[in-house]
Design an enzyme around this catalytic site. Sequence first.
Site, short mmCIF file in Angstrom:
data_model
loop_
_atom_site.label_atom_id
_atom_site.label_comp_id
_atom_site.label_asym_id
_atom_site.label_seq_id
_atom_site.Cartn_x
_atom_site.Cartn_y
_atom_site.Cartn_z
N ALA A 13 -58.29 -13.42 -18.02
CA ALA A 13 -58.02 -13.80 -16.49
C ALA A 13 -56.74 -14.51 -16.59
O ALA A 13 -56.48 -14.91 -17.56
CB ALA A 13 -59.20 -15.04 -16.19
N GLY A 40 -61.44 -12.13 -20.09
CA GLY A 40 -61.80 -11.27 -18.99
C GLY A 40 -61.47 -9.93 -19.05
O GLY A 40 -62.32 -9.06 -18.41
N GLU A 44 -64.30 -8.86 -21.29
CA GLU A 44 -65.56 -8.88 -20.44
C GLU A 44 -65.57 -7.56 -19.30
O GLU A 44 -66.72 -6.98 -19.15
CB GLU A 44 -65.72 -10.20 -19.63
CG GLU A 44 -66.02 -11.36 -20.67
CD GLU A 44 -65.73 -12.74 -20.14
OE1 GLU A 44 -64.48 -13.07 -19.61
OE2 GLU A 44 -66.56 -13.60 -20.46
N GLU A 100 -60.79 -17.39 -25.48
CA GLU A 100 -60.82 -18.62 -24.37
C GLU A 100 -60.81 -19.84 -25.15
O GLU A 100 -60.29 -21.05 -24.90
CB GLU A 100 -61.76 -18.63 -23.63
CG GLU A 100 -61.95 -17.53 -22.63
CD GLU A 100 -62.51 -16.01 -22.90
OE1 GLU A 100 -62.64 -15.90 -24.27
OE2 GLU A 100 -62.72 -15.25 -22.00
C1 HXC Z 1 -51.60 -15.06 -17.54
C2 HXC Z 1 -50.57 -14.07 -19.15
C3 HXC Z 1 -51.92 -13.80 -19.66
C4 HXC Z 1 -52.99 -14.38 -19.28
C5 HXC Z 1 -50.55 -12.72 -20.82
N1 HXC Z 1 -49.82 -13.35 -19.97
N2 HXC Z 1 -51.73 -12.94 -21.07
N3 HXC Z 1 -50.58 -14.61 -17.99
N4 HXC Z 1 -52.95 -14.98 -17.97
N5 HXC Z 1 -54.15 -14.05 -19.73
C6 HXC Z 1 -48.24 -13.31 -19.81
C7 HXC Z 1 -47.29 -14.04 -20.66
O1 HXC Z 1 -47.55 -15.52 -20.05
C8 HXC Z 1 -46.21 -13.45 -20.66
O2 HXC Z 1 -45.63 -13.75 -19.38
C9 HXC Z 1 -46.63 -11.90 -20.62
O3 HXC Z 1 -47.84 -12.00 -20.07
C10 HXC Z 1 -46.30 -11.37 -21.87
O4 HXC Z 1 -47.26 -12.01 -22.79
P1 HXC Z 1 -46.75 -12.62 -24.20
O5 HXC Z 1 -47.40 -13.53 -24.48
O6 HXC Z 1 -45.21 -12.75 -24.17
O7 HXC Z 1 -46.97 -11.19 -24.95
P2 HXC Z 1 -47.36 -11.17 -26.88
O8 HXC Z 1 -46.48 -12.12 -27.45
O9 HXC Z 1 -47.43 -9.90 -27.11
O10 HXC Z 1 -48.65 -11.74 -26.68
C11 HXC Z 1 -49.63 -10.99 -26.08
C12 HXC Z 1 -51.11 -11.80 -26.08
C13 HXC Z 1 -50.68 -13.18 -25.26
C14 HXC Z 1 -51.69 -12.06 -27.39
C15 HXC Z 1 -51.91 -11.08 -25.54
O11 HXC Z 1 -50.05 -12.93 -24.21
C16 HXC Z 1 -51.94 -13.93 -25.20
O12 HXC Z 1 -52.40 -14.68 -26.26
N6 HXC Z 1 -52.37 -14.13 -23.75
C17 HXC Z 1 -53.67 -14.74 -23.45
C18 HXC Z 1 -54.96 -14.20 -23.98
C19 HXC Z 1 -56.23 -15.07 -23.52
O13 HXC Z 1 -56.14 -16.17 -23.76
N7 HXC Z 1 -56.98 -14.52 -22.54
C20 HXC Z 1 -58.17 -15.32 -21.99
C21 HXC Z 1 -57.95 -15.98 -20.59
S1 HXC Z 1 -59.05 -16.82 -20.31
P3 HXC Z 1 -44.10 -14.48 -19.65
O14 HXC Z 1 -43.71 -14.69 -17.91
O15 HXC Z 1 -43.98 -15.74 -20.50
O16 HXC Z 1 -43.24 -13.41 -20.01
C22 HXC Z 1 -60.24 -15.79 -19.51
C23 HXC Z 1 -61.46 -16.47 -19.04
C24 HXC Z 1 -62.30 -15.17 -18.27
O17 HXC Z 1 -59.98 -14.70 -19.68
C25 HXC Z 1 -63.28 -15.84 -17.53
C26 HXC Z 1 -63.08 -15.73 -15.91
C27 HXC Z 1 -62.93 -14.67 -15.50
#
Ligand code: HXC
Length: 257
Positions: free
Chosen positions: A65, A108, A111, A131
């Site tokens: 998400a 998400g 999921e 998360e």
């Molecule tokens: C918003 C995101 C994002 C996310 C990545 N980006 N994941 N933006 N929400 N979930 C954005 C980053 O901010 C970045 O933008 C760009 O995408 C590229 O990501 P990087 O981090 O620079 O890439 P990398 O170093 O290769 O790392 C990849 C990654 C990391 C390991 C996937 O991005 C990451 O940890 N993402 C978050 C994963 C996460 O926590 N997901 C769960 C979310 S909560 P910029 O602008 O900085 O370039 C969830 C709840 C679900 O999903 C329940 C409700 C539906």
Amino acid sequence: MKFIVIEKEHRPHVALIRLNRPKELNALNLELMRELKQGLQELDKDEGTRAIVIAGNERAFAAGADIKQMAGKNSVDMLKIDQFSTWDQIRKTKKPIIAAVSGFALGGGCELSMLCDMIIASETAKFGQPEIKIGVMPGAGGTQRLTKALGKAKAMELVLTGDFLSAHEAEKHGLVNKVVPVEFYLDEALTLAQKISAMSPLAVALAKEAVNRSFETFLDEGLHFERKNFYLLFNSEDQKEGMEAFIEKRPPKFTGK
Ligand code: HXC
């Protein structure tokens, strides 16, 4: 549609939905999820479509998400947004849906892949529920579907550590149908969809419903429970800290408040 693309030219009776926010690793913002729901509803009604494939790109199926969209929200905001009604609608799709997963399928995104009926993965696929690292927990079925697919021990490990599961591990644990080299994952998913689309659409729809029914009563209760806890966490300081730390690209400092 801005965040998804629907293509029907690949195989007869098969529709491909591509998630299309590549710069954000297909982070699932509310608009994308609404478009996905609408696209699936249209395809469900479309007589020419018998099976659906959902794919991201090679780098990411979806990285979760949209954290930037959620970071400042509290529990009441989250409850009012009611994003899960969209997820519930997607779950009601009658036609079979295959997720074609390459790269990140996280939070998400993981999921969403599990909400599909089958998963074809590229060797580069990484599944996970990270998360916990941003101060919250899965909210769109992760604690329920991952546990049913992997068993309690492995699911608990992934949900509590945020570690990723490789494609081959996911196959070993029964989360995915098949793992193929990255250049073939989409083709493999389309081929599987085509095979199913040769069957009676009515029999396919009823068989899908019956397989899902095998665990749905318990799933309903489980999803309800998961959502309550997910919303609750949006009134914690750790949720604010975890999500802000992600956005500011620094490690979080959790205090338990
Ligand atoms: C918003 C995101 C994002 C996310 C990545 N980006 N994941 N933006 N929400 N979930 C954005 C980053 O901010 C970045 O933008 C760009 O995408 C590229 O990501 P990087 O981090 O620079 O890439 P990398 O170093 O290769 O790392 C990849 C990654 C990391 C390991 C996937 O991005 C990451 O940890 N993402 C978050 C994963 C996460 O926590 N997901 C769960 C979310 S909560 P910029 O602008 O900085 O370039 C969830 C709840 C679900 O999903 C329940 C409700 C539906």
